[in-house]
Design an enzyme around this catalytic site. Structure first.
Site, PDB file in Angstrom:
ATOM      1  N   ASN A  11       0.856  -1.189   0.000  1.00 45.62           N
ATOM      2  CA  ASN A  11       0.000   0.000   0.000  1.00 45.62           C
ATOM      3  C   ASN A  11       0.897   1.247   0.000  1.00 45.62           C
ATOM      4  O   ASN A  11       1.674   1.458   0.934  1.00 45.62           O
ATOM      5  CB  ASN A  11      -0.891  -0.041   1.254  1.00 45.62           C
ATOM      6  CG  ASN A  11      -1.857   1.122   1.309  1.00 45.62           C
ATOM      7  OD1 ASN A  11      -1.474   2.252   1.017  1.00 45.62           O
ATOM      8  ND2 ASN A  11      -3.088   0.867   1.681  1.00 45.62           N
ATOM      9  N   HIS A  14       0.982   6.204   1.814  1.00 44.80           N
ATOM     10  CA  HIS A  14       1.707   7.147   2.671  1.00 44.80           C
ATOM     11  C   HIS A  14       2.965   7.721   2.033  1.00 44.80           C
ATOM     12  O   HIS A  14       3.567   8.640   2.579  1.00 44.80           O
ATOM     13  CB  HIS A  14       1.931   6.536   4.046  1.00 44.80           C
ATOM     14  CG  HIS A  14       0.607   6.272   4.713  1.00 44.80           C
ATOM     15  ND1 HIS A  14      -0.295   7.286   4.962  1.00 44.80           N
ATOM     16  CD2 HIS A  14      -0.005   5.116   5.062  1.00 44.80           C
ATOM     17  CE1 HIS A  14      -1.394   6.760   5.485  1.00 44.80           C
ATOM     18  NE2 HIS A  14      -1.249   5.459   5.549  1.00 44.80           N
ATOM     19  N   HIS A  47      -5.536   3.763  -1.906  1.00 48.00           N
ATOM     20  CA  HIS A  47      -6.866   4.181  -1.444  1.00 48.00           C
ATOM     21  C   HIS A  47      -7.116   5.610  -1.895  1.00 48.00           C
ATOM     22  O   HIS A  47      -6.456   6.535  -1.421  1.00 48.00           O
ATOM     23  CB  HIS A  47      -6.896   4.078   0.088  1.00 48.00           C
ATOM     24  CG  HIS A  47      -8.227   4.369   0.703  1.00 48.00           C
ATOM     25  ND1 HIS A  47      -8.432   4.345   2.059  1.00 48.00           N
ATOM     26  CD2 HIS A  47      -9.429   4.689   0.154  1.00 48.00           C
ATOM     27  CE1 HIS A  47      -9.698   4.639   2.317  1.00 48.00           C
ATOM     28  NE2 HIS A  47     -10.321   4.868   1.177  1.00 48.00           N
ATOM     29  N   ARG A  49      -9.206   8.423  -1.348  1.00 47.05           N
ATOM     30  CA  ARG A  49     -10.199   8.850  -0.358  1.00 47.05           C
ATOM     31  C   ARG A  49     -11.018   9.996  -0.904  1.00 47.05           C
ATOM     32  O   ARG A  49     -10.574  10.740  -1.781  1.00 47.05           O
ATOM     33  CB  ARG A  49      -9.504   9.272   0.938  1.00 47.05           C
ATOM     34  CG  ARG A  49      -8.710   8.143   1.590  1.00 47.05           C
ATOM     35  CD  ARG A  49      -8.219   8.574   2.951  1.00 47.05           C
ATOM     36  NE  ARG A  49      -9.297   8.604   3.890  1.00 47.05           N
ATOM     37  CZ  ARG A  49      -9.542   7.680   4.820  1.00 47.05           C
ATOM     38  NH1 ARG A  49      -8.741   6.640   4.929  1.00 47.05           N
ATOM     39  NH2 ARG A  49     -10.558   7.784   5.637  1.00 47.05           N
ATOM     40  N   ARG A  53      -6.786  12.958   0.652  1.00 44.19           N
ATOM     41  CA  ARG A  53      -5.742  13.380   1.591  1.00 44.19           C
ATOM     42  C   ARG A  53      -4.375  12.799   1.242  1.00 44.19           C
ATOM     43  O   ARG A  53      -3.362  13.321   1.643  1.00 44.19           O
ATOM     44  CB  ARG A  53      -6.126  13.068   3.031  1.00 44.19           C
ATOM     45  CG  ARG A  53      -6.024  11.609   3.407  1.00 44.19           C
ATOM     46  CD  ARG A  53      -6.374  11.422   4.874  1.00 44.19           C
ATOM     47  NE  ARG A  53      -7.793  11.623   5.099  1.00 44.19           N
ATOM     48  CZ  ARG A  53      -8.481  11.049   6.087  1.00 44.19           C
ATOM     49  NH1 ARG A  53      -7.862  10.288   6.949  1.00 44.19           N
ATOM     50  NH2 ARG A  53      -9.771  11.239   6.220  1.00 44.19           N
ATOM     51  N   GLU A  74      -8.586   0.695  -3.389  1.00 44.36           N
ATOM     52  CA  GLU A  74      -9.407   0.775  -2.172  1.00 44.36           C
ATOM     53  C   GLU A  74     -10.335   1.963  -2.292  1.00 44.36           C
ATOM     54  O   GLU A  74      -9.893   3.079  -2.620  1.00 44.36           O
ATOM     55  CB  GLU A  74      -8.525   0.968  -0.946  1.00 44.36           C
ATOM     56  CG  GLU A  74      -7.902  -0.297  -0.453  1.00 44.36           C
ATOM     57  CD  GLU A  74      -7.090  -0.046   0.803  1.00 44.36           C
ATOM     58  OE1 GLU A  74      -7.157   1.056   1.370  1.00 44.36           O
ATOM     59  OE2 GLU A  74      -6.362  -0.948   1.197  1.00 44.36           O
ATOM     60  N   THR A 105     -18.603  -2.037  14.787  1.00 44.14           N
ATOM     61  CA  THR A 105     -18.030  -1.473  16.021  1.00 44.14           C
ATOM     62  C   THR A 105     -16.508  -1.450  15.972  1.00 44.14           C
ATOM     63  O   THR A 105     -15.888  -0.505  16.429  1.00 44.14           O
ATOM     64  CB  THR A 105     -18.504  -2.264  17.256  1.00 44.14           C
ATOM     65  OG1 THR A 105     -18.475  -3.635  16.933  1.00 44.14           O
ATOM     66  CG2 THR A 105     -19.887  -1.836  17.675  1.00 44.14           C
ATOM     67  N   GLU A 155     -11.295  -9.143   2.883  1.00 45.87           N
ATOM     68  CA  GLU A 155     -10.020  -8.803   3.527  1.00 45.87           C
ATOM     69  C   GLU A 155     -10.310  -8.616   5.011  1.00 45.87           C
ATOM     70  O   GLU A 155     -11.115  -7.755   5.388  1.00 45.87           O
ATOM     71  CB  GLU A 155      -9.420  -7.537   2.923  1.00 45.87           C
ATOM     72  CG  GLU A 155      -8.109  -7.169   3.616  1.00 45.87           C
ATOM     73  CD  GLU A 155      -7.276  -6.132   2.874  1.00 45.87           C
ATOM     74  OE1 GLU A 155      -7.325  -6.087   1.631  1.00 45.87           O
ATOM     75  OE2 GLU A 155      -6.572  -5.366   3.556  1.00 45.87           O
ATOM     76  N   HIS A 194      -3.914  -4.355   7.596  1.00 46.30           N
ATOM     77  CA  HIS A 194      -4.026  -3.147   8.425  1.00 46.30           C
ATOM     78  C   HIS A 194      -3.139  -3.261   9.656  1.00 46.30           C
ATOM     79  O   HIS A 194      -3.340  -4.129  10.490  1.00 46.30           O
ATOM     80  CB  HIS A 194      -5.456  -2.808   8.869  1.00 46.30           C
ATOM     81  CG  HIS A 194      -5.566  -1.351   9.255  1.00 46.30           C
ATOM     82  ND1 HIS A 194      -5.954  -0.371   8.380  1.00 46.30           N
ATOM     83  CD2 HIS A 194      -5.250  -0.715  10.405  1.00 46.30           C
ATOM     84  CE1 HIS A 194      -5.915   0.796   8.977  1.00 46.30           C
ATOM     85  NE2 HIS A 194      -5.475   0.619  10.206  1.00 46.30           N
TER      86      HIS A 194
HETATM   87  N1  PXP Z   1      -5.957  -3.038   3.823  1.00 51.77           N
HETATM   88  C1  PXP Z   1      -6.910  -2.077   3.863  1.00 51.77           C
HETATM   89  C2  PXP Z   1      -8.271  -2.421   3.398  1.00 51.77           C
HETATM   90  C3  PXP Z   1      -6.601  -0.771   4.290  1.00 51.77           C
HETATM   91  O1  PXP Z   1      -7.559   0.172   4.307  1.00 51.77           O
HETATM   92  C4  PXP Z   1      -5.279  -0.475   4.667  1.00 51.77           C
HETATM   93  C5  PXP Z   1      -4.919   0.903   5.107  1.00 51.77           C
HETATM   94  O2  PXP Z   1      -5.121   1.814   4.085  1.00 51.77           O
HETATM   95  C6  PXP Z   1      -4.317  -1.504   4.592  1.00 51.77           C
HETATM   96  C7  PXP Z   1      -4.695  -2.775   4.198  1.00 51.77           C
HETATM   97  C8  PXP Z   1      -2.898  -1.263   4.952  1.00 51.77           C
HETATM   98  O3  PXP Z   1      -2.776  -0.913   6.294  1.00 51.77           O
HETATM   99  P1  PXP Z   1      -1.419  -0.328   6.826  1.00 51.77           P
HETATM  100  O4  PXP Z   1      -1.114   0.895   6.055  1.00 51.77           O
HETATM  101  O5  PXP Z   1      -1.683  -0.082   8.274  1.00 51.77           O
HETATM  102  O6  PXP Z   1      -0.359  -1.402   6.610  1.00 51.77           O
END
Ligand code: PXP
Length: 247
Positions: A11, A14, A47, A49, A53, A74, A105, A155, A194
């Site tokens: 991913n 960032h 992703h 958004r 961002r 995403e 939740t 996922e 995640h």
């Molecule tokens: N999978 C999904 C569906 C996510 O939304 C994210 C975060 O954007 C990730 C995986 C990756 O998570 P992380 O950046 O914390 O490794």
């Protein structure tokens, strides 16, 4: 449904976060995606958004056109994102919650509570040849809902497992193990992600019915210290060792 090979989706959101901090053009997430391909990643996850961002519309265009790895797009289940997905036709789309009311939740998509809205949405993506996954909690009721929605992939959200410690982490891990087994029983392909790090990846990579991990934030942070290629290669090695049972 044992798979020896565990795919790594990197991913790159960032990288864009750091770029956007100064509003310029670098660091370039597309360059990170190309590097990921050379470092053993099997796919790129990004992703887009609603507030843009980190990843931008132009990033998605470039990731689709310039990178030789499947793109896992995403997205929140909005009309805007559906239009973008249908225009670009990524390999996969992972539906994630963006608003409080779309979450369960714990934080995954509330597939069970959103059945009516999500059913035509999943169908429109699938009809366009896009493999749909739902980012859900490790909860049998959410898995049943994913099955009912006709999504071929789920996922599992590993955030709580990664954040907890001790017995609480063990409990979260057990939920993920049980959910991954139940996904296989339902005939759903199972991914996870995640918050995963070098320290938390092994028990997840050992789960035989999970075939893909999506990892971002930790890798981009680790890249500050050792470089992105080395961070990805080390994660790849840890995943492979866990899978082969010789870690
Ligand atoms: N999978 C999904 C569906 C996510 O939304 C994210 C975060 O954007 C990730 C995986 C990756 O998570 P992380 O950046 O914390 O490794």
């Amino acid at each position: 449904m044992m798979s020896r090979k565990l795919r790594l989706g990197v991913n790159i959101d960032h990288v864009a976060t750091i770029r956007n901090a100064r509003g310029g053009t670098f660091p370039d997430p597309v360059r990170a995606a190309r590097l990921a391909a050379r470092a053993g990643a099997d796919g790129i996850t990004a992703h887009l958004r609603e507030d843009r961002r980190h990843i931008s519309d132009m990033d998605i265009t470039r990731l689709t056109n310039e990178v030789n790895l499947p793109l896992n797009f995403e997205m929140a289940a909005t009309e805007e994102m559906l239009g973008i997905a249908l225009r670009h036709r990524p390999h996969a789309a992972c539906i994630v919650p963006e608003k409080r009311e779309e979450r369960t939740t714990e934080g995954g998509l509330d597939a069970k509570g959103g059945l009516e809205k999500l059913k035509p949405y999943v169908a429109r993506l699938s009809d366009a040849g896009i493999r749909v996954s739902l980012f859900i909690e490790a909860d049998p009721a959410q898995l049943d809902a994913a099955k009912e929605l006709g999504a071929p992939v789920v996922e599992l959200h590993t955030g709580a497992y990664c954040e907890e410690t001790g017995e609480n982490r063990d409990r979260e891990l057990k939920r993920i193990i049980d959910a991954a087994a139940y996904a296989a029983q339902l005939g759903l392909e199972c991914h996870a992600g995640h918050g995963l790090t070098y320290d938390t990846v092994k028990p997840i990579a050992e789960i035989p019915t999970i075939v893909e991990l999506n990892i971002g934030h930790f890798l981009i942070g680790e890249a500050v210290f050792c470089g992105l290629a080395e961070a990805m290669e080390k994660m790849r090695t840890l995943m492979d060792e866990a899978r082969m049972g010789n870690a």
